[in-house]
Design a protein around this motif. Sequence first.
Motif, PDB file in Angstrom:
ATOM      1  N   ASN A 173       0.821  -1.188  -0.201  1.00 43.18           N
ATOM      2  CA  ASN A 173       0.030   0.028   0.021  1.00 43.18           C
ATOM      3  C   ASN A 173       0.846   1.198  -0.053  1.00 43.18           C
ATOM      4  O   ASN A 173       1.954   1.159   0.648  1.00 43.18           O
ATOM      5  CB  ASN A 173      -1.037   0.065   1.379  1.00 43.18           C
ATOM      6  N   ILE A 174       0.346   2.289  -0.617  1.00 41.84           N
ATOM      7  CA  ILE A 174       1.012   3.633  -0.775  1.00 41.84           C
ATOM      8  C   ILE A 174       0.692   4.415   0.479  1.00 41.84           C
ATOM      9  O   ILE A 174      -0.567   4.634   0.426  1.00 41.84           O
ATOM     10  CB  ILE A 174       0.823   4.284  -2.236  1.00 41.84           C
ATOM     11  N   THR A 175       1.535   4.989   1.044  1.00 37.82           N
ATOM     12  CA  THR A 175       1.354   5.616   2.558  1.00 37.82           C
ATOM     13  C   THR A 175       2.214   6.916   2.374  1.00 37.82           C
ATOM     14  O   THR A 175       2.932   7.262   1.798  1.00 37.82           O
ATOM     15  CB  THR A 175       1.566   4.630   3.803  1.00 37.82           C
ATOM     16  N   ASP A 176       1.539   7.803   3.388  1.00 34.05           N
ATOM     17  CA  ASP A 176       2.307   8.864   3.707  1.00 34.05           C
ATOM     18  C   ASP A 176       3.418   8.426   4.758  1.00 34.05           C
ATOM     19  O   ASP A 176       3.228   7.379   5.203  1.00 34.05           O
ATOM     20  CB  ASP A 176       1.619   9.930   4.156  1.00 34.05           C
ATOM     21  N   GLY A 177       4.504   9.193   4.659  1.00 35.61           N
ATOM     22  CA  GLY A 177       5.658   8.940   5.893  1.00 35.61           C
ATOM     23  C   GLY A 177       6.664   7.882   5.289  1.00 35.61           C
ATOM     24  O   GLY A 177       6.801   7.907   4.037  1.00 35.61           O
ATOM     25  N   GLU A 178       7.175   7.232   6.161  1.00 33.29           N
ATOM     26  CA  GLU A 178       8.276   6.085   5.590  1.00 33.29           C
ATOM     27  C   GLU A 178       7.570   4.825   5.375  1.00 33.29           C
ATOM     28  O   GLU A 178       6.572   4.513   5.676  1.00 33.29           O
ATOM     29  CB  GLU A 178       9.279   6.038   6.857  1.00 33.29           C
ATOM     30  N   SER A 179       8.447   3.974   4.702  1.00 33.97           N
ATOM     31  CA  SER A 179       8.087   2.637   4.162  1.00 33.97           C
ATOM     32  C   SER A 179       8.148   1.770   5.435  1.00 33.97           C
ATOM     33  O   SER A 179       9.161   1.927   6.301  1.00 33.97           O
ATOM     34  CB  SER A 179       8.659   2.053   3.031  1.00 33.97           C
ATOM     35  N   VAL A 180       7.191   0.794   5.690  1.00 33.84           N
ATOM     36  CA  VAL A 180       7.162   0.061   7.000  1.00 33.84           C
ATOM     37  C   VAL A 180       6.939  -1.227   6.633  1.00 33.84           C
ATOM     38  O   VAL A 180       6.134  -1.526   5.410  1.00 33.84           O
ATOM     39  CB  VAL A 180       6.483   0.668   8.211  1.00 33.84           C
ATOM     40  N   ALA A 181       7.128  -2.445   7.342  1.00 34.65           N
ATOM     41  CA  ALA A 181       6.699  -3.640   7.220  1.00 34.65           C
ATOM     42  C   ALA A 181       6.073  -4.012   8.675  1.00 34.65           C
ATOM     43  O   ALA A 181       6.941  -4.058   9.539  1.00 34.65           O
ATOM     44  CB  ALA A 181       7.884  -4.852   6.696  1.00 34.65           C
ATOM     45  N   ASN A 182       4.827  -4.448   8.575  1.00 38.82           N
ATOM     46  CA  ASN A 182       4.322  -4.984   9.793  1.00 38.82           C
ATOM     47  C   ASN A 182       4.834  -6.502  10.221  1.00 38.82           C
ATOM     48  O   ASN A 182       4.555  -7.380   9.381  1.00 38.82           O
ATOM     49  CB  ASN A 182       2.667  -4.950   9.796  1.00 38.82           C
ATOM     50  N   PHE A 226       3.453  -8.736  12.152  1.00 39.23           N
ATOM     51  CA  PHE A 226       2.497  -9.388  12.502  1.00 39.23           C
ATOM     52  C   PHE A 226       1.556  -9.990  11.573  1.00 39.23           C
ATOM     53  O   PHE A 226       1.231 -11.103  11.232  1.00 39.23           O
ATOM     54  CB  PHE A 226       1.529  -8.695  13.698  1.00 39.23           C
ATOM     55  N   THR A 227       1.317  -8.877  10.635  1.00 38.65           N
ATOM     56  CA  THR A 227       0.484  -9.606   9.456  1.00 38.65           C
ATOM     57  C   THR A 227       1.061  -9.587   8.393  1.00 38.65           C
ATOM     58  O   THR A 227       0.545 -10.303   7.187  1.00 38.65           O
ATOM     59  CB  THR A 227      -0.639  -8.510   9.251  1.00 38.65           C
ATOM     60  N   GLY A 228       2.460  -9.280   8.363  1.00 38.30           N
ATOM     61  CA  GLY A 228       3.199  -9.696   7.014  1.00 38.30           C
ATOM     62  C   GLY A 228       2.833  -8.315   5.986  1.00 38.30           C
ATOM     63  O   GLY A 228       3.407  -8.353   4.920  1.00 38.30           O
ATOM     64  N   VAL A 229       1.940  -7.323   6.329  1.00 34.59           N
ATOM     65  CA  VAL A 229       1.463  -6.497   5.110  1.00 34.59           C
ATOM     66  C   VAL A 229       2.742  -5.542   5.402  1.00 34.59           C
ATOM     67  O   VAL A 229       3.327  -4.897   6.325  1.00 34.59           O
ATOM     68  CB  VAL A 229       0.276  -5.797   5.696  1.00 34.59           C
ATOM     69  N   ALA A 230       3.213  -4.937   4.029  1.00 39.33           N
ATOM     70  CA  ALA A 230       4.248  -4.089   3.763  1.00 39.33           C
ATOM     71  C   ALA A 230       3.457  -2.888   3.249  1.00 39.33           C
ATOM     72  O   ALA A 230       2.466  -2.862   2.525  1.00 39.33           O
ATOM     73  CB  ALA A 230       5.244  -4.496   2.934  1.00 39.33           C
ATOM     74  N   SER A 231       4.194  -1.568   3.275  1.00 40.76           N
ATOM     75  CA  SER A 231       3.986  -0.540   2.661  1.00 40.76           C
ATOM     76  C   SER A 231       4.947   0.314   1.887  1.00 40.76           C
ATOM     77  O   SER A 231       6.016   0.274   2.279  1.00 40.76           O
ATOM     78  CB  SER A 231       2.885   0.396   3.750  1.00 40.76           C
ATOM     79  N   THR A 232       4.567   1.417   0.927  1.00 43.55           N
ATOM     80  CA  THR A 232       5.533   2.024   0.431  1.00 43.55           C
ATOM     81  C   THR A 232       5.207   3.292   0.774  1.00 43.55           C
ATOM     82  O   THR A 232       4.285   4.124   0.433  1.00 43.55           O
ATOM     83  CB  THR A 232       5.611   1.970  -1.148  1.00 43.55           C
TER      84      THR A 232
END
Length: 850
Positions: A559-568, A570-576
């Motif tokens: 998912n494209i988000t504001d701020g920094e890229s992160v990876a969760n 617990f759920t394995g969900v990552a974001s850009t």
Amino acid sequence: MPRELRVRLTPALLAILAVATPAHAQRATEGVVAPFGDVAAGDHVDATEINPAGIGFGESFELSYAYVASGDRDHRGDGHALFLGLGALDPYHTSLGLQWLDPPGDQSTLPMKVTWAHALRLSPAVTMGFAWHTFHADDPGLLDDVSSFDFGVQLRPVRWVAFGATVTDFTAPSVTPRAPAGVTPDAIRLERGFGLGLAIRPGTERVTLGVQGSVLEDGDMATVGGRLVARLFGALALTARYEALDARDDPVHRVLIGLSDEGLAGVGLFGYAPDAGEDGGNTGIAVTGRLRSRAEETPTLFRRPTVVEVEVGDVAEYTTRGFFNPKPQAPFLSLLRTLRRLARHDEVDAVLLGFGDADLGWAQATEIRDAIALLRRAGKVVYAYVPVGDTRTYAVAAAADHVYTTHAGGLLLTGLHAELLHLGGLLEKLGIQAEFVTTGAYKSAPELFTRQDASPAATQVQNALMDDLYGRVVGHIAEGRGLSPEQVRTIIDAGPYTAQAAKEAGLVDGVVFYDEFEQIMKTAYGPRVRFTDARSLLDRREARWGVQPTIGVLYAVGNITDGESVANPFTGVASTGAQTFVRAVEQLRLDGDVAAVVLRIDSPGGSVTASDLMWRALTRLAKEKPLIVSMGDIAASGGYYVAAPGAEILASPETITGSIGVFTGKFELTGLYRALGVDKTQFTRGKRAALLSEAVPWTDDERQVVQKAMDALYDLFLERVAAGRPTLRKDQVEPLAGGRVWTGAQAQACGLVDRPAGLLTAIDLAAAQARVGDDEYTLRVFPAPSSAFGGLPTAPVHAIGALLGAPAAPPDWARALLAVPALRAAASLPLLQYPSGTALALLPFAPTPR
């Protein structure tokens, strides 16, 4: 001075003279002659003795031994040398050397020279190093307990030229000669030495010619020489070295010539003359042995049929590895490059692909099919081993020459299945009102919360996608197994299949255990066939010098988000995150070594604000360097938004893309609060201060304001797309938008995609546009991780958001909830990962059918 004192000092003066004028013009601190030593080009662990900077170009592990014996007691250079080099902390390398020297004269024991060297590679072309030496001997000698330091640098500016420079005995250590009892001789300072080297490769990496020279600080001693290394065939190399040492008109001509094995573990044998110009001079030998983690690629002298095993396992587009210093990795790209290199490798006869539990996407499946086709066109026989395969995995495996499964396995070949989840009825029972506004009839992402079933528009899109994908799956299987599409449809309708049933249906060629492939290959290629894995065959050190142009592979995943890229965690969900992404784009734009950029997208979209910031950075980059877009499994909505600046957009026919549109909304929880006995009294200043409050429903006026804002953002989205698609005007983009989702093939037909191709083709195209030759570049993965740990932004449903964003280990109750598949799926829903009121350009459903 009394005569008797002069007599007593005579031995001391002679000893001093021996130090000031080394035996036959050799430095007093010189170690064992290094057959592979080269000031400019030496990059083996032997460089510890000649130029410590060279170990910075070395491998992560190398062990080297040399024995030199000439039988000439007038020359230095004889003895034993053992060197260990380590580069696990690359670009920092270190080495340890132990040398048992056999110096001129007679000694009951061999003095030892201990060396500890360090090197730091400052860039692919520059490395600097220093070495500390100390000497020890049981018999007191001139150098006993003496320490000295050497410094060096190596420079490889272009592919065919290398330079080197050294300063030896930098601290000019002092030594005290032995003297008769009662006499205290003066200490003698050893002169610094300065060395220069030049190496060239005349149009080929198989031949290296070098010249080098050195001089002492006082100019009293000069050395010039040359070195030749020629790769003859296989790993066998000819090494020849000549040095002319001239001190006080007493020339010494040192010659060494022989053969060595340049493989992972090799030996060398050399003839050695410490003074070839001396009448009746002694000759000797030098014997070497080396073990290292990687070697340059060399054709095998006595070729055997070779089968290479490749595991299709980790197919993540982008990930990070490393605990304290995480680095970006691209496992799927690595897999594709491995298969291409195997196709080009002359010694490969067959490739055995093992399909384990890889969670392939549909577009990834097509790219692997293309790689299999490339292997077969190159004359390689491809075997696929599928213990248990679903429809998607089997569609890939069917492209191989032979397909096998195991006895207790089989094929879950049952067709395609997709679901559209709707929580409207549940939210209504909970007293939760989902308030959303959208742009376009097909922007159906909010239907997850606003409806109890699929709308006609969502149903239409889903059926169109399923029809296109299913037709392609049927075609792939039919082509691979030599069946008609009608036969394949009948076979799928009769699935699933046990192993024996799959064989009887002609879906597999055999049912075997994995170890039985040994006999299968011996039957096909003879008893001399060898098995190897791809890494053992292909992991070779780079033979080329110089700084090669870089093709940057920039990833936008999740998912494209504001701020920094992160990876969760617990759920394995990552974001850009836009900040991380824009920082990486600026680095690529400003880096002069980066010739072109490939943007790889595997994202359903996200924040419109973040997408626009990323679009701006990419637009600036595209004005200065070639930018090619490669779409993975999903590049939809915000994922398509960031693709617009690309000079060309490439996508697999099965890619999910489009979904050009925006929406926003919030969850109004007054009904839930009332049922729970919760009251939230509102205090506001300003007409619309509670616009985003979950405890206040939207008024008609507020809804109109929000809709107007979304319409403006949608209009901006259309402008961004039209600006990047020279064949489409804004009025032509609009009928393709409205949230409509397309497959890659459909998107190409309507002009949203330029050609059906995968990631490797995008890299080739970027290199061509940058005028970089095939395989004349290095690949670098971006962006760099923003941190080792992270969580996702807080969600509007705070209970779920706590699970998504918690930076520490979740409590027991959270782990229990996440263990329920339905709740885990809900917690991972992209829409729930944004604060209320965020304008979103997001794919409306789970990415692709199974």
